[in-house]
Enzyme design. Structure first.
Site, PDB file in Angstrom:
ATOM      1  N   GLU A  87       7.956   1.129  16.372  1.00 46.34           N
ATOM      2  CA  GLU A  87       8.098   0.989  15.473  1.00 46.34           C
ATOM      3  C   GLU A  87       8.353   2.267  15.650  1.00 46.34           C
ATOM      4  O   GLU A  87       7.295   3.795  16.257  1.00 46.34           O
ATOM      5  CB  GLU A  87       8.198   1.149  14.005  1.00 46.34           C
ATOM      6  CG  GLU A  87       7.984   0.061  13.646  1.00 46.34           C
ATOM      7  CD  GLU A  87       7.244  -0.555  12.164  1.00 46.34           C
ATOM      8  OE1 GLU A  87       7.690  -1.426  11.847  1.00 46.34           O
ATOM      9  OE2 GLU A  87       5.977  -0.007  12.057  1.00 46.34           O
ATOM     10  N   ASN A 131       1.252  -1.058   0.001  1.00 45.71           N
ATOM     11  CA  ASN A 131       0.215   0.109  -0.148  1.00 45.71           C
ATOM     12  C   ASN A 131       0.841   1.585  -0.162  1.00 45.71           C
ATOM     13  O   ASN A 131       0.854   1.749  -0.765  1.00 45.71           O
ATOM     14  CB  ASN A 131      -1.178   0.348   1.203  1.00 45.71           C
ATOM     15  CG  ASN A 131       0.000   0.040   2.118  1.00 45.71           C
ATOM     16  OD1 ASN A 131       0.563  -0.508   2.683  1.00 45.71           O
ATOM     17  ND2 ASN A 131      -0.749   0.001   3.183  1.00 45.71           N
ATOM     18  N   CYS A 160      -3.207   1.473   6.463  1.00 40.63           N
ATOM     19  CA  CYS A 160      -4.119   0.449   8.177  1.00 40.63           C
ATOM     20  C   CYS A 160      -4.454   1.490   9.223  1.00 40.63           C
ATOM     21  O   CYS A 160      -5.138   1.103  10.015  1.00 40.63           O
ATOM     22  CB  CYS A 160      -2.634  -0.166   8.749  1.00 40.63           C
ATOM     23  SG  CYS A 160      -1.063   0.474   9.150  1.00 40.63           S
ATOM     24  N   GLU A 212       3.489  -5.280  12.541  1.00 47.76           N
ATOM     25  CA  GLU A 212       2.787  -4.462  12.288  1.00 47.76           C
ATOM     26  C   GLU A 212       1.600  -4.272  11.283  1.00 47.76           C
ATOM     27  O   GLU A 212       2.041  -5.216  10.191  1.00 47.76           O
ATOM     28  CB  GLU A 212       3.271  -3.144  11.553  1.00 47.76           C
ATOM     29  CG  GLU A 212       2.947  -1.897  11.921  1.00 47.76           C
ATOM     30  CD  GLU A 212       1.880  -1.285  11.287  1.00 47.76           C
ATOM     31  OE1 GLU A 212      -0.489  -1.110  11.698  1.00 47.76           O
ATOM     32  OE2 GLU A 212       2.312  -0.857   9.811  1.00 47.76           O
TER      33      GLU A 212
END
Length: 488
Positions: free
Chosen positions: A469, A156, A288, A254
């Protein structure tokens, strides 16, 4: 090849500082036309073995460099990405389907910023030191690179998220083997062309292209790759966890989100509505962090819905190269069909489709009518138990439902398995703090969306992943901590 047809772009793996052909290739499609335009290596165990060997050989010298020396290399990479911004943006837009405007203003600038950010942060880390004078001892900690890092990035935000992994990994002194998505490999391949010029030694960054079942599994299960950073879907993360378990690997996962936007009756709708249209449909809803469940307090529900649908209808779907387009094409035919299937399920359950799929007409040029385009779609009268309210759709579809009380909406917002992000709209500061604290989400934006501070932790709760992160979090993940005690 037939006259008038362009030759297909042929990508190659980048291993040990060299471009290497592959014995077999897979097709990559232009989402805006539905036509094959690129061939991507269909790599497997053999290519991963070669990459591991190259990364192993490069590790001692690279990990021995000072943070300042590695910082210089990362800054050079950032410079080169910025110099190639237009070329990279054109490639990212064509490969992924996103608008050229978004690639120019977000994806490629952020990819450069990732290298520049970690180039700076790596030289500012400090270690802990304590003294025990009564025992004549001093304790201190050091951090050392883990070794070879396996990096798997999604389709994405291809270069944006690939560099978000590569930058901290190599800044900390690791060597890397990266696997971009086979659906969007072009900008990763273009990045490889810049590495030598930036001063990245051969074998420090290796990029192996191909599918998850072949090259991804070979990378994740390799005993000499002790750390895996993955961004993608929960089912793939489960498989990675299974393959990593026998080797006790460090994992950063993630994953997805089913992110709520909570809009209280005192929200500033002038700001809230355009921001929520963007948070629902940016990048075709293929982020996301997009808001796919919009909870609106009942007193303003009808007004919000009317204005939100009007604003959504103005969110133009068009050719990615069209500067007036707000949204381009979805990534693939299979993904388009999956997203459309959720709208069909909602309709079958008795929900109302207020605009978009099946309601409004999508107008496209003849050349793009086989492309993977879809109008932004708003659904109402949908129950919390519906798959449209529970499952990650990852497309331009959002559900809008009313709520009455603060306690009720917190419970409903937390009722899904995901916990990545949330947005809260209210002019009551006390309420904002209360609600943000109670939401099960790794990130909460209030009266805004997608404003990022790269120093701070990024990641989710529950099925949205493991680990964080960011400056300190990424550094900690890509290093091992060691406590040393000296008696004097």
């Amino acid at each position: 090849m037939a006259a008038g047809r362009k030759e297909l772009l042929m990508l190659e793996n980048f291993i040990g500082g060299k471009f290497l052909p592959c014995s077999s290739y897979i097709d990559s499609y232009d989402p805006s036309t539905g036509e094959v335009y690129c061939k991507v290596p269909n790599s497997g165990k053999e290519e991963i073995e070669a990459a591991v060997e190259a990364a192993r050989e490069a590790f001692p010298a690279w990990s021995s460099q000072s943070p300042q020396e590695r910082s210089v290399v990362l800054n050079r990479l950032a410079d080169l990405l910025e110099q190639s911004l237009e070329e990279l943006a054109q490639a990212e837009s064509k490969d992924q389907g996103k608008t050229l405007t978004l690639a120019r203003t977000m994806d490629i600038p952020r990819a450069a910023q990732n290298f520049r950010f970690f180039a700076s942060s790596i030289v500012h880390h400090t270690s802990e030191c304590t003294q025990m004078d009564h025992l004549s001892c001093m304790h201190y900690t050091v951090r050392t690179p883990v070794g070879i890092a396996g990096l798997i990035s999604p389709w994405n935000l291809p270069l944006y998220l690939l560099t978000w992994k590569i930058a901290p990994a190599i800044a900390a002194g690791n060597t890397v083997i990266a696997k971009p998505s086979e659906l969007t490999s072009v900008t990763a391949w273009m990045l490889c062309k810049l590495l030598d010029k930036a001063g990245v030694p051969p074998g420090v960054i290796n990029i192996v292209f191909g599918t998850g079942p072949r090259v991804g599994e070979a990378l994740v299960s390799h005993p000499e790759v002790p750390v895996i950073s993955f961004t993608g879907s929960q089912p793939t993360a489960e498989r990675i966890t299974q393959l990593s378990a026998p080797h006790c690997k460090k994992l950063s996962l993630e994953l997805g989100g089913k992110n709520p936007a909570i809009i209280f009756e005192d929200a500033n709708l002038e700001e809230c509505i355009p921001a929520t249209v963007r948070s629902s449909f940016a990048n075709q809803g293929e982020i996301c962090l997009c808001t796919s469940r919009i909870f609106v307090q009942r007193r303003i529900y009808n007004e919000f819905l009317k204005r939100f649908v009007e604003a959504t209808r103005k969110w133009k779907v068009g050719m990615p190269s069209d500067p007036s387009a707000s949204m381009g094409a979805l990534i693939s035919k299979a993904h388009l069909e999956k997203v459309r299937s959720y709208v069909m399920k909602a309709r079958a359950e008795g929900a109302q489709i207020l605009c978009g799929e099946g309601v409004d007409q999508l107008s496209l040029p003849v050349r793009n009518q086989a492309g993977y385009f879809m109008l932004p779609t708003v659904i109402t009268d949908v129950k919390d138990e519906s798959c449209c309210m529970k499952e990650e759709i990852f497309g331009p579809v959002t559900c809008v439902v009313p709520f009455d009380s603060e306690e009720e909406v917190i419970k409903r917002a937390n009722s899904v398995k995901y916990g990545l992000a949330a947005t809260v709209w209210s002019s009551n500061v006390g309420r904002i703090h209360r609600v943000a604290k109670k939401l099960q989400a790794g990130l909460v934006w209030t009266n805004c969306w997608l404003i990022r501070e790269l120093n701070l932790p990024f990641g989710g709760m529950k099925s949205s992943g493991i680990g964080r992160e960011g400056a300190k979090d990424s550094y900690d993940f890509f290093t091992e901590v060691k406590t040393i005690t000296v008696k004097h």
